[in-house]
Design an enzyme around this catalytic site. Structure first.
Site, PDB file in Angstrom:
ATOM      1  N   GLU A 126       0.842  -1.198   0.000  1.00 22.29           N
ATOM      2  CA  GLU A 126       0.000   0.000   0.000  1.00 22.29           C
ATOM      3  C   GLU A 126       0.877   1.249   0.000  1.00 22.29           C
ATOM      4  O   GLU A 126       2.070   1.176   0.314  1.00 22.29           O
ATOM      5  CB  GLU A 126      -0.925   0.003   1.219  1.00 22.29           C
ATOM      6  N   GLY A 130       4.831  -0.664   3.071  1.00 20.16           N
ATOM      7  CA  GLY A 130       5.649  -1.449   2.165  1.00 20.16           C
ATOM      8  C   GLY A 130       6.274  -2.590   2.921  1.00 20.16           C
ATOM      9  O   GLY A 130       5.697  -3.670   3.050  1.00 20.16           O
ATOM     10  N   SER A 157       1.681  -5.193  -9.901  1.00 16.05           N
ATOM     11  CA  SER A 157       2.088  -5.676 -11.224  1.00 16.05           C
ATOM     12  C   SER A 157       0.882  -6.194 -12.003  1.00 16.05           C
ATOM     13  O   SER A 157       0.079  -6.972 -11.482  1.00 16.05           O
ATOM     14  CB  SER A 157       3.119  -6.792 -11.080  1.00 16.05           C
ATOM     15  N   GLU A 364       9.057  -8.365  -3.365  1.00 18.72           N
ATOM     16  CA  GLU A 364       8.881  -9.635  -2.639  1.00 18.72           C
ATOM     17  C   GLU A 364       9.555  -9.568  -1.269  1.00 18.72           C
ATOM     18  O   GLU A 364       9.992 -10.587  -0.725  1.00 18.72           O
ATOM     19  CB  GLU A 364       9.416 -10.828  -3.446  1.00 18.72           C
TER      20      GLU A 364
END
Length: 388
Positions: A126, A130, A157, A364
């Site tokens: 958001e 993070g 993405s 990630e």
């Protein structure tokens, strides 16, 4: 202890290598230049099985291991890092639906996600959360047989081009932390969803990245994945594999950079000699290969641990992600340096490899957060001893 790949695994590598040569390699530079999202090619990846690599066979997927997935993504990324990275995200989101969606939800969505008719995005980050993902503020309020979602997600993405959003939202109170988060399958065209501009990124230009806003979006309660309050746990389980996936993309990029560097050193002459005859450059190539090989084995070992259900798999996935993405960027950057001015122009792929791999150290879970995960486990009794 046998480290060799099986015949089936070698066949998977070859199939992925053939696909990326035919579909990705000749188009990657154009997709990058035009910021083009190759949906048609992604659908053909679905036909080849690359959109459901580790979805269980009983749900229509290939049912392969995480090690198999790592082998496949390493090969695919040698053709196009950015597009392969999107494939890894689609695989992760679809796997979460397969694992924790109801039977009805799986029957409704999975066949089309597996074929590539529909594409998926993973929505955790958001604007205000993070690395501190558990502080997310997007909320989902239960109203009868529905949840109403309000909030926003950042750096998503595929957003704006995909059909399914796997969304983590807060179902508990404002201070409920990780235990107050649930996960939902949200149709991407639901009323109340708006998409921001396609971000003008440094790399990963063959996939769009947008902010997603939810303004009282109604989602059937049946679209919840798992139980209420389990969402953060599910998101992290998805990321264990997601970290290996993106690490594998870094391996593929580094492998391509290493191959290009060898060919360049053997083909170019300066001071009347092939560049490959200079010991300083030989040493650099040797270091690049050594680091890449070490990273590859870290990723494969972590994938094996995840497949085995090792209780320390999360820490090993974090180690592998941190190391492989750092090495991937470093090898690509060194390869650019070896190419001199040619590495800096777009006629050669080196500058694109550098741009595309840089973000792997951020997404990630940043590599700083990977260190946090590893360090916390190292402080537990017996963990350091178990590394032997």
């Amino acid at each position: 202890m046998d480290f060799s790949l099986s015949d089936d695994q070698k066949a998977l590598q070859q199939a992925a290598a053939d696909f990326t040569r035919a579909e990705f390699a000749e188009n990657a530079a154009r997709w990058d230049a035009e910021s083009y999202f190759p949906v048609d090619v992604i659908k053909r990846a679905g036909e080849a099985g690359f959109l459901s690599i580790y979805i269980p066979e009983e749900h229509g997927g290939l049912g392969l291991s995480r090690l198999d997935a790592a082998l496949i993504f390493e090969q695919l990324s040698q053709g196009c890092i950015s597009t392969t990275a999107y494939l890894t995200i689609h695989n992760m989101a679809s796997w979460m639906i397969a694992m924790w969606g109801s039977e009805a939800l799986r029957e409704q969505w999975l066949p089309r996600l597996i074929s590539g008719e529909l594409l998926a995005s993973y929505c955790l980050t958001e604007p205000g959360s993070g690395s501190d993902a558990a502080s997310l503020r997007t909320k989902a309020v239960r109203q009868g047989d529905e949840y109403v979602l309000s909030g926003s997600k950042m750096f998503i993405s595929g957003a704006g081009e995909t059909d399914v959003l796997v969304v983590m939202a807060r179902t508990g109170g404002p201070d409920s932390g990780a235990g107050g988060i649930s996960t939902f399958l949200v149709p991407a065209d639901s009323a109340g969803i708006e998409y921001g501009k396609n971000e003008d990124k440094m790399g990963w230009k063959s996939q769009p990245t947008r902010l997603v806003s939810f303004d009282e979006v109604s989602v059937p309660a049946a679209n919840r994945l798992g139980e209420e309050g389990e969402g953060f746990k599910l998101a992290m389980k998805g990321l264990d594999g997601g970290r290996l996936n993106i690490a594998s993309c870094s391996l593929g990029a580094a492998q391509q950079a290493l191959t290009l560097s060898r060919d360049y050193l053997m083909g170019r002459k300066q001071f009347g000699r092939e560049l490959a005859s200079f010991q300083a450059l030989q040493f650099k190539l040797a270091d690049m290969a050594t680091e890449l090989t070490a990273a590859r084995w870290m990723v494969r070992q972590a994938a094996w641990r995840l497949d085995q259900g090792d209780p320390e798999a999360t820490a090993h996935c974090a180690m592998a992600k941190r190391f492989a993405t750092d090495v991937g960027f470093q090898v690509c950057n060194e390869a650019l340096q070896l190419h001199g001015g040619y590495g800096y122009i777009k006629e050669y792929p080196l500058e694109r490899l550098v741009r595309d791999t840089r973000v792997h150290q951020i997404l990630e879970g940043t590599n700083e957060i990977m260190r946090v995960i590893v360090a916390r486990r190292l402080l537990a009794d017996g963990m350091i001893e178990s590394l032997q």
